[in-house]
Write a protein that holds these residues in place. Structure first.
Motif, mmCIF file in Angstrom:
data_model
loop_
_atom_site.group_PDB
_atom_site.id
_atom_site.type_symbol
_atom_site.label_atom_id
_atom_site.label_comp_id
_atom_site.label_asym_id
_atom_site.label_seq_id
_atom_site.Cartn_x
_atom_site.Cartn_y
_atom_site.Cartn_z
ATOM 1 N N LEU A 242 -10.202 3.323 -38.072
ATOM 2 C CA LEU A 242 -10.078 2.147 -38.940
ATOM 3 C C LEU A 242 -8.612 1.810 -39.194
ATOM 4 N N LEU A 243 -7.820 2.857 -39.398
ATOM 5 C CA LEU A 243 -6.398 2.644 -39.647
ATOM 6 C C LEU A 243 -5.719 2.019 -38.430
ATOM 7 N N ASP A 244 -6.077 2.530 -37.223
ATOM 8 C CA ASP A 244 -5.506 1.971 -35.999
ATOM 9 C C ASP A 244 -5.885 0.502 -35.847
ATOM 10 N N SER A 245 -7.174 0.212 -36.150
ATOM 11 C CA SER A 245 -7.634 -1.180 -36.054
ATOM 12 C C SER A 245 -6.875 -2.069 -37.032
ATOM 13 N N GLN A 246 -6.676 -1.551 -38.242
ATOM 14 C CA GLN A 246 -5.957 -2.331 -39.250
ATOM 15 C C GLN A 246 -4.504 -2.552 -38.833
ATOM 16 N N VAL A 247 -3.903 -1.509 -38.243
ATOM 17 C CA VAL A 247 -2.516 -1.638 -37.774
ATOM 18 C C VAL A 247 -2.420 -2.704 -36.686
ATOM 19 N N LYS A 248 -3.398 -2.667 -35.737
ATOM 20 C CA LYS A 248 -3.395 -3.670 -34.671
ATOM 21 C C LYS A 248 -3.579 -5.074 -35.233
ATOM 22 N N LEU A 249 -4.519 -5.190 -36.209
ATOM 23 C CA LEU A 249 -4.744 -6.497 -36.837
ATOM 24 C C LEU A 249 -3.490 -6.972 -37.555
ATOM 25 N N ASN A 250 -2.825 -6.060 -38.253
ATOM 26 C CA ASN A 250 -1.595 -6.421 -38.955
ATOM 27 C C ASN A 250 -0.515 -6.890 -37.983
ATOM 28 N N LYS A 251 -0.437 -6.200 -36.831
ATOM 29 C CA LYS A 251 0.550 -6.603 -35.832
ATOM 30 C C LYS A 251 0.233 -7.990 -35.279
ATOM 31 N N LYS A 252 -1.083 -8.248 -35.037
ATOM 32 C CA LYS A 252 -1.474 -9.571 -34.554
ATOM 33 C C LYS A 252 -1.146 -10.646 -35.580
ATOM 34 N N ASN A 253 -1.468 -10.345 -36.845
ATOM 35 C CA ASN A 253 -1.167 -11.318 -37.904
ATOM 36 C C ASN A 253 0.337 -11.547 -38.024
ATOM 37 N N GLU A 254 1.090 -10.456 -37.917
ATOM 38 C CA GLU A 254 2.538 -10.584 -38.001
ATOM 39 C C GLU A 254 3.072 -11.457 -36.870
ATOM 40 N N GLN A 255 2.521 -11.229 -35.638
ATOM 41 C CA GLN A 255 2.950 -12.032 -34.508
ATOM 42 C C GLN A 255 2.566 -13.497 -34.698
ATOM 43 N N ARG A 256 1.327 -13.707 -35.222
ATOM 44 C CA ARG A 256 0.874 -15.081 -35.455
ATOM 45 C C ARG A 256 1.746 -15.767 -36.499
ATOM 46 N N PHE A 257 2.081 -15.039 -37.562
ATOM 47 C CA PHE A 257 2.933 -15.623 -38.606
ATOM 48 C C PHE A 257 4.323 -15.956 -38.044
ATOM 49 N N LYS A 258 4.837 -15.062 -37.195
ATOM 50 C CA LYS A 258 6.150 -15.329 -36.598
ATOM 51 C C LYS A 258 6.106 -16.572 -35.717
ATOM 52 N N GLU A 259 5.007 -16.699 -34.950
ATOM 53 C CA GLU A 259 4.867 -17.884 -34.102
ATOM 54 C C GLU A 259 4.763 -19.152 -34.939
ATOM 55 N N GLN A 260 3.977 -19.063 -36.043
ATOM 56 C CA GLN A 260 3.859 -20.215 -36.930
ATOM 57 C C GLN A 260 5.206 -20.547 -37.563
ATOM 58 N N GLU A 261 5.932 -19.498 -37.973
ATOM 59 C CA GLU A 261 7.245 -19.723 -38.570
ATOM 60 C C GLU A 261 8.187 -20.383 -37.570
ATOM 61 N N ALA A 262 8.165 -19.885 -36.317
ATOM 62 C CA ALA A 262 9.021 -20.473 -35.280
ATOM 63 C C ALA A 262 8.655 -21.936 -35.029
ATOM 64 N N ALA A 263 7.327 -22.212 -35.023
ATOM 65 C CA ALA A 263 6.872 -23.583 -34.807
ATOM 66 C C ALA A 263 7.349 -24.501 -35.929
ATOM 67 N N TRP A 264 7.213 -24.039 -37.178
ATOM 68 C CA TRP A 264 7.656 -24.843 -38.320
ATOM 69 C C TRP A 264 9.166 -25.042 -38.301
ATOM 70 N N LEU A 265 9.889 -23.972 -37.988
ATOM 71 C CA LEU A 265 11.349 -24.112 -37.914
ATOM 72 C C LEU A 265 11.756 -25.096 -36.821
ATOM 73 N N SER A 266 11.006 -25.049 -35.698
ATOM 74 C CA SER A 266 11.293 -25.987 -34.616
ATOM 75 C C SER A 266 11.027 -27.426 -35.051
ATOM 76 N N ARG A 267 9.899 -27.612 -35.774
ATOM 77 C CA ARG A 267 9.575 -28.956 -36.259
ATOM 78 C C ARG A 267 10.616 -29.439 -37.271
ATOM 79 N N ILE A 268 11.030 -28.523 -38.147
ATOM 80 C CA ILE A 268 12.038 -28.892 -39.145
ATOM 81 C C ILE A 268 13.348 -29.273 -38.467
ATOM 82 N N ALA A 269 13.731 -28.474 -37.449
ATOM 83 C CA ALA A 269 14.968 -28.774 -36.727
ATOM 84 C C ALA A 269 14.875 -30.136 -36.046
#
Length: 410
Positions: A242-269
């Motif tokens: 369960l912990l491994d699954s949660q870690v993987k999910l957290n990494k996916k969410n972190e990557q998704r958030f980074k992509e969203q952040e990059a997209a927003w920063l690109s739009r703002i720029a």
């Protein structure tokens, strides 16, 4: 130096050999009789139940006196001992069965009736090279050691065997079997059983039944321990999964958030760049409209026509002049500077263009911060990045560079 009243041997005593026991309710005292008899005394004005034998203390004293490797004899005064704990028994039994122990004989004296049976059980475990003698008094104990050293007494090796059916031998056998079960959990040794009709037969038979029950309980306990360990391993594996699954999910969410952040920063720029482009275009139109109005004022045409044309031009100029970067109207010089700066450095964003203009106008960082709603430290950081972004060396200031750019010197 005192001497032993029995053997006449000198007695060595040292201050640090007498100390309060770790249990804190009695004194343990060591002394050395001659060069090979270690005397241990438990001193208390009340009955005690020792928790540990602390045999490692024996080794410390032996090392201190350079007696390592010499045959030694252990003499113990048991007068205040009313009972002994199981851990004490186990440690005493280990001492008896330890083949590397330097003690050739262990003699206990002044044993109380309540503790004697415990010591008799331990005595029954003795190995041939390490007998145990239970003496009544100090004199008897020291005499036993002297006789043992001379060969006159051999400990209990000459004790009758249980097959003789003599009461002392049967008692010793009974205690030995009990000690093996309780201290060493030996349940598979052949048990001596007196013949039926003998008075001791029921006791040994009951001992055999107890041993079988203890063996079954020990096996059951071991199975329970193994089952619990297996359940724990299974639960641990599940939790880890369960912990491994949660870690993987957290990494996916972190990557998704980074992509969203990059997209927003690109739009703002992109939005900032578009805003800058529009602002610059408005500034250029503002300059053109002002020039057109000036031309109309000097145009030699019918006054009514000139007035009508001016009526169309002036409102357009007024509306365009509202477009600015600093919440104030841009002058022609400012608009020209912004246009030049953007063409020379197209990667500058709207905020950097605003700050560049204010720097050229000789605004202090504190005033720029107040105008744009930022901290002074934040403006300093932007100025530092601007310095690098426009490619200046450390000896050239932004103010000088922007002034030279505005005046056409570069």
């Amino acid at each position: 130096m005192t001497h032993c009243p029995v053997s006449g041997l000198p007695i060595t005593e040292k201050e640090h050999w007498s100390f309060e026991h770790r249990q804190g309710n009695y004194i343990r005292k060591y002394s050395l009789i001659g060069t090979d008899i270690l005397h241990v005394q438990e001193i208390a004005d009340h009955s005690i139940t020792p928790e540990q034998l602390y045999a490692e203390d024996f080794n410390s004293l032996i090392t201190e006196e350079n007696l390592t490797g010499n045959p030694l004899y252990l003499l113990m005064d048991c007068s205040p001992i009313a009972s002994i704990s199981r851990s004490y028994k186990k440690e005493f039994a280990n001492l008896l069965l330890d083949q590397d122990s330097p003690f050739r004989l262990i003699v206990l004296y002044n044993t109380t009736p309540s503790a004697r049976l415990h010591f008799e059980m331990l005595q029954a475990l003795e190995a041939a090279a390490r007998p145990v003698i239970l003496a009544k008094t100090y004199n008897d104990a020291v005499t036993s050691i002297l006789e043992f050293k001379s060969g006159a007494v051999t400990g209990s090796s000459s004790e009758p065997k249980p097959e003789s059916l003599e009461e002392p031998a049967l008692k010793r056998e009974f205690l030995a079997e009990t000690a093996e079960m309780l201290l060493h959990k030996q349940f598979d040794r052949p048990l001596f059983l007196p013949p039926e009709g003998h008075p001791a037969h029921p006791y040994f038979l009951m001992l055999e039944l107890i041993r079988q029950d203890l063996k079954a309980l020990t096996k059951e306990h071991q199975q329970t321990v193994e089952r619990i360990e297996q359940e724990f391993r299974t639960l641990l594996a599940s939790k880890n999964s369960l912990l491994d699954s949660q870690v993987k999910l957290n990494k996916k969410n972190e990557q998704r958030f980074k992509e969203q952040e990059a997209a927003w920063l690109s739009r703002i720029a992109a939005q900032e760049l578009e805003t800058t482009r529009i602002s610059t275009a408005n500034a250029e139109k503002n300059v053109a409209l002002r020039s057109l109005c000036d031309l109309l004022e000097n145009l030699e045409v019918d006054p009514s026509v000139r007035e009508q044309l001016s009526g169309y031009c002036i409102p357009l100029f007024e509306n365009s002049s509202k477009a600015n970067l600093l919440n104030t109207e841009l002058t022609e010089t400012d608009s020209a500077f912004i246009s030049k700066l953007q063409k020379r450095h197209p990667d500058l964003n709207q905020r950097e263009l605003r700050i560049s203009l204010l720097i050229k106008l000789d605004y202090h960082s504190r005033d720029i911060a107040r105008t744009l709603g930022l901290s002074t430290r934040g403006i300093e950081s932007i100025r530092y990045r601007l310095h690098k972004k426009v490619g200046l060396d450390k000896h050239r200031s932004l103010k000088t560079y922007f002034t030279d750019l505005a005046t056409g010197q570069i």
